[in-house]
Design a protein around this motif. Structure first.
Motif, short mmCIF file in Angstrom:
data_model
loop_
_atom_site.label_atom_id
_atom_site.label_comp_id
_atom_site.label_asym_id
_atom_site.label_seq_id
_atom_site.Cartn_x
_atom_site.Cartn_y
_atom_site.Cartn_z
N ARG A 31 -3.08 3.18 2.59
CA ARG A 31 -2.77 4.52 2.11
C ARG A 31 -3.14 5.61 3.09
NH1 ARG A 31 -5.12 3.95 -4.09
NH2 ARG A 31 -3.47 2.57 -4.90
N ALA A 285 6.07 6.23 1.45
CA ALA A 285 4.99 5.87 0.54
C ALA A 285 5.40 6.07 -0.92
CB ALA A 285 3.75 6.70 0.86
N LEU A 286 6.10 7.16 -1.21
CA LEU A 286 6.61 7.38 -2.56
C LEU A 286 7.62 6.32 -2.96
CD1 LEU A 286 7.07 11.26 -2.55
CD2 LEU A 286 5.36 9.97 -3.81
N ARG A 289 5.78 3.20 -3.82
CA ARG A 289 5.10 3.34 -5.12
C ARG A 289 6.08 3.20 -6.27
NH1 ARG A 289 0.15 5.09 -6.57
NH2 ARG A 289 -0.10 6.03 -8.65
N THR A 290 7.25 3.80 -6.16
CA THR A 290 8.24 3.69 -7.22
C THR A 290 8.78 2.27 -7.36
OG1 THR A 290 9.98 4.39 -5.68
CG2 THR A 290 8.95 6.10 -7.04
N GLY A 292 6.92 -0.33 -6.79
CA GLY A 292 5.81 -1.19 -7.19
C GLY A 292 5.32 -2.12 -6.12
N ARG A 293 5.37 -1.69 -4.86
CA ARG A 293 4.88 -2.52 -3.77
C ARG A 293 3.99 -1.69 -2.87
NH1 ARG A 293 7.85 -1.06 0.70
NH2 ARG A 293 9.85 -0.03 0.31
N ALA A 294 3.29 -2.39 -1.95
CA ALA A 294 2.40 -1.69 -1.03
C ALA A 294 3.21 -0.94 0.00
CB ALA A 294 1.46 -2.69 -0.34
N ALA A 295 2.67 0.21 0.45
CA ALA A 295 3.37 1.03 1.44
C ALA A 295 3.38 0.35 2.78
CB ALA A 295 2.71 2.39 1.55
#
Length: 295
Positions: A31, A285-286, A289-290, A292-295
């Protein structure tokens, strides 16, 4: 037999703890780029709204004794051909540059949403006509379309903002149409219709929120690309013009002084690059997140 296996079971708990710690630390490390990108974007937003809070000097202050002065403690980014502090001008220019980026994205969001939903929810003939116009728009580079709009409407910061926004509408319209068609066929929308909810209520409560979700990612990345396009228009004299500080116009003026003052063009260029990179990283990154996985 159960006694012999007890130590192995008890010993597995401490072994799992470091694994959990490593997993958590890995999540936080992943992150870090997004956090840094958000912090940098926040800095530019503060600079856009309250530049006097960050700028060490007046952006318009002329100092004949410090013309093209190299970076120093008094002027961390050096000065320009009139002795003006470049750091202060970059900070004050953030408002004009971000206005082009955010304003163009807002126009593209509204226009793309209206056009995309009209195509997805309208008659097949309406959908075909609207999508042909969208296809024509997507066939040309956005900057070229923006130049076409400026050729019709004229140069200036307001027309540059409108030109970039209008040129970006086809991209948003294509995305919103595809998402609206997908959501429209989903089971929860069919269930809402089966329960007797009116069509406008289904559209507002179910179709529109879910269809707009992917646009958050596209709009975040689009702020950087629209700002870059706005800087490009200002660079060629079609956007914000000197002496008003703007990153693209600063780069245009710096071309004449590259051999004497490398810092003049380097720092405005770095500001544009850092903004584009930060919005791209934040958008990715967004998206992660939408999904459902790591950035």
């Amino acid at each position: 037999m159960s006694t012999a296996s007890a130590p192995a079971i008890q010993g597995s708990a401490p072994a799992e703890a470091p694994a959990r710690l490593r997993a958590r630390s890995g999540v936080w490390v992943g992150r870090i780029p997004a956090i840094l990108a958000a912090a940098l974007l926040g800095f530019y937003l503060v600079a856009a709204f309250v530049p006097g809070l960050l700028a060490p000097h007046d952006a318009a202050e002329v100092n004949p004794n410090s013309i093209l002065a190299a970076p120093s403690p008094a002027h961390p980014f050096g000065t320009d051909e009139l002795g003006r502090d470049i750091l202060s001008r970059i900070i004050h220019a953030a408002g004009n540059s971000l206005l082009l980026g955010f304003g163009a994205v807002a126009i593209a969001l509204v226009g793309g949403t209206v056009l995309g939903l009209s195509a997805a929810l309208g008659h097949r003939f309406t959908n075909a006509i609207l999508m042909r116009f969208v296809d024509i728009g997507l066939a040309f580079p956005e900057l070229l379309l923006a130049l076409l709009v400026i050729a019709i409407a004229g140069a200036g910061p307001t027309n540059a903002l409108l030109a970039i926004g209008i040129a970006t509408i086809p991209t948003y319209a294509r995305v919103i149409r595809a998402e609206a068609l997908s959501v429209r066929r989903s089971t929860y929308v069919e269930a809402a219709r089966a329960l007797g909810q009116p069509e406008w209520k289904v559209l507002v409560r179910h179709v529109l929120p879910n269809a707009l979700r992917p646009l958050i990612v596209i709009a975040t990345i689009g702020v950087g690309t629209a700002t870059l396009a706005g800087a490009g228009l200002s660079f060629i004299g079609l956007g914000v013009s000197p002496p008003t500080p703007e990153w693209g116009s600063m780069l245009a003026t710096a071309r004449s002084f590259l051999q004497q003052a490398w810092w003049y063009g380097a720092f405005p260029g770095l500001a544009i690059t850092s903004l584009v990179v930060s919005t791209t990283v934040l958008g990715r990154a967004l998206q992660a997140r939408t999904e459902g996985r790591a950035a």
